[in-house]
Motif scaffolding. Sequence first.
Motif, short mmCIF file in Angstrom:
data_model
loop_
_atom_site.label_atom_id
_atom_site.label_comp_id
_atom_site.label_asym_id
_atom_site.label_seq_id
_atom_site.Cartn_x
_atom_site.Cartn_y
_atom_site.Cartn_z
N VAL A 281 0.74 4.20 -2.64
CA VAL A 281 0.52 5.60 -2.24
C VAL A 281 1.62 6.48 -2.84
O VAL A 281 1.35 7.56 -3.37
CB VAL A 281 0.48 5.71 -0.70
N VAL B 13 0.84 -1.21 0.00
CA VAL B 13 0.00 0.00 0.00
C VAL B 13 0.88 1.25 0.00
O VAL B 13 0.59 2.21 -0.72
CB VAL B 13 -0.95 -0.03 1.22
N VAL C 79 -6.89 4.31 -2.67
CA VAL C 79 -6.48 2.90 -2.60
C VAL C 79 -7.10 2.26 -1.36
O VAL C 79 -7.25 2.92 -0.33
CB VAL C 79 -4.94 2.76 -2.60
N TYR D 169 -7.14 -1.24 1.29
CA TYR D 169 -6.39 -2.41 1.71
C TYR D 169 -7.11 -3.70 1.27
O TYR D 169 -6.48 -4.66 0.88
CB TYR D 169 -6.28 -2.46 3.24
N ASN E 266 3.80 1.59 -1.27
CA ASN E 266 4.33 1.74 -2.63
C ASN E 266 3.29 2.35 -3.56
O ASN E 266 3.59 3.20 -4.39
CB ASN E 266 4.75 0.38 -3.19
#
Lengths: 557, 281
Positions: free
Chosen positions: A216, A212, A230, A232, A214
């Motif tokens: 972001v 996550v 994004v 999870y 990466n």
Amino acid sequence: MRSNIIFVIGFSCVLAFGVQGQNGGNYFSGSLEANGNAFIRDARIGAANTPQYDHQLYGADAWFDMRYTQAGFNVGFRFDVFNNSNLLNPLDSYTGEGIGMWYINKEIDKLDVTVGYIYDQIGSGMMFRSYEVRPLLIDNALIGLKLEYELFPNWRIKAFTGRQKQQFDTYRPVVVGGSFEGFVSGGGGDKTYWSLSPGIGMVNRTLDDATVNNLVSDLRTYTPVDSVGVNYNTYAFNAFNTLSVGRFTWYAEAAYKSTELFFDPFAEKTNWDGSTSLGKYLSSDGHLLYSSLSYASGGLGITLDLRQMNNFEFRISPFSQQLQGLMNFIPPLARQNTFRLNARYNAVPQFLGENAVQLDVNYSLSRNLNVSFNGSLINDLDNNPLYREMYFDVAYKKPRSYTLTSGLQMQLYNQRVYELKGDAGAVQTITPFVDFLYKFSRRHALRVEAQYMYTGSDWTGEVKGGDVYREFGDWMFLQAEYSIAPHWTIFASDMYNVVPEKTEDIHYYSFGFAYSKGANRIGLSWVKQVEGVVCTGGVCRLEPAFNGVRLNVNANF
Amino acid sequence: MKRNLLGTFCFMAFLLSFACEEIPPEIPPIQAPSGNKNVLIEEFSGVQCPNCPVGDAQINNLRSLYEGRVFSITMHPYATQVLSAPMSDSRYDYRTDAAEAIIDYLGLPSGIPAAAVNRVQFPGQSGLLSAPNQWAGQVEDELDKEAKASLFLTTDYDSDSRSLEIEVRIEAQSNLEGDLRIHLGIIEDHLVDAQIDGTMKIENYEHNHILRDYVTGHLGDNVRSRLSQGEVWTREYQYTVPEEDGWWVAEHLHLVGFVSNITEDSKEVLQVTEVQFYDPE
């Protein structure tokens, strides 16, 4: 490596204990599959510029499976070896070895428990499947725990959790899933007139913090106009059923995937300097609808398949590419051809959007004469043609003498989309073929197959502007295979670029032999193979050309 | 009993449905990096590679967002075969022996575009190369680090003879041990040529940061196996810029220099810088 040694010692102890305590019902089984390659550089066909061709020269892949059952326990492990292997990445070399799989399974009353490497699926596998395809080095087993419980006779509930295998490591995201499946039937007297096999399933994938973070980092570089969020967690649900009534069987499946981030290589992205480029992350939900209706009676079999996919790429991580990290199994909705030229162009499933229909008809006119037809049509969601195929064959069999199969295949293959070759177009082929098997005696037989692929037509009339793309040009293939039962098979083949478009005219010849005795088989061949999309078990990948010697050893016990 | 089990299953499914809500991660705006280490992106690309413009665009974005801190070299190797081979209407063949040697050294990717970011293997990667959607995070990580070495390039270019004099000065910011190497590459911008982009062919695509040649060896020249903190190492190079029709345009050329340290388990770039050596004045 240390954990591997501990596992092998532990497994050996279990076996030793098992052998001492054998009292019936316990047994070993296993298999070996080993392949050796000698790479011989041939720059003319593109078999060059990889470590194998440039300096490694030799490579090998091997899988040794062993399974043991005793006292309700099922245990197994597999040792994998990859030396200078080109399976993981055909352009590079991969070397590694270790325990590729192990499991322990025990049924406790109605509860079935499995720990270790889990291969399983929900429904047809189009929403979730963990599986292995060795020729493409796909092995996406879940490493974790699976529980199955029989709620009622013929009704089972299943739950599993784990992380997906990545060669000898694991991906970091976590997978949780389950299903509820059953079977009911009815009819009059002793006869079953109808049956239902319904089921529902769910899978959740939770991304890890590193992935996550990466994502972001990447999304932070997007301009406001392309900004997306994004999550999870991504969820996928499906419902499926097989209905059988008399001579009809209908399988239907609907799957939905919740909103997740995925990379669309064709989406337009705005850059900070005001320019635009193709390819960016999008966030959207997706779905898959599939129906397969079959009718079988006497010598007639008809199957009609329909499928629609939209944003249904489901991977363990948004960073996984090509055949890595797949969480589901979606095969091409087209005929799985076996003849060399007929199998040259394959309709790789377009996870981000495709409408497909396939009709397959098989009819036995008599005990000796059989005809079959297959037609498939695949479009993108804007109705642009991706793939067309019309296939027809007639097979005549004279008992104890010969079998003659002959037919015609016509294809349209949108190479620009399937192989992302922007300089390509839609290849349209017309391929007549013949396959003749002649039995000289009970031990001696000769099989000859021949195909000619003509690429200059516009038989569909769908190619815009009449710009017919011929790729390599026309091909001819001839193979002869002589077998002396039960041990020997000798073969020689040549694939020849009769009217070459890209290269000089090259003969892609192969020859070799196979020897079988009991449960062992050894094959040795010289292979010169043109580049192309190779599909194995419904999964496809673009493979570069190959030139060299191949050794295969198989054994079962 | 069976009814109880089914009821339990339904109740659990009901409870699980409450878990579907999550607090999504925030996407904060770009901030100034906390470290002084610059970043080198070594990209492998090809004119027939449909996704390679995605890599170019991402590099341009990162260079814009971190101006003066992120540098790049785009290479077209032979190993990527048809993807990097020129098309029938290509003006130039961008493939170089240097690109081939470097892709061989860094490890062949499963596809292109792929790039090494400071030649660092980041967590979760099986090699040094990664796809464009991973570069931003890697660049961010590297920019937050303190450079273990400083690198200064001084150039003197004679337009008439096309002779380029280069003075390299490396100053260790910490004690360095390993196989230290200096790399000097010439890159060229504004090369207008054909490029496949998705399913289209762009006739006038602008290729930038294209590797033309290395002044040093393709894999760098040895500096020393040890440099103590504060120690300075210098060397002078001379290079004659070739003259060819259409390219090797002095105004479009840049010199990229970087220092790497090769140890048993690393090939890391310690610092990188870039200079435009042609001065029209």
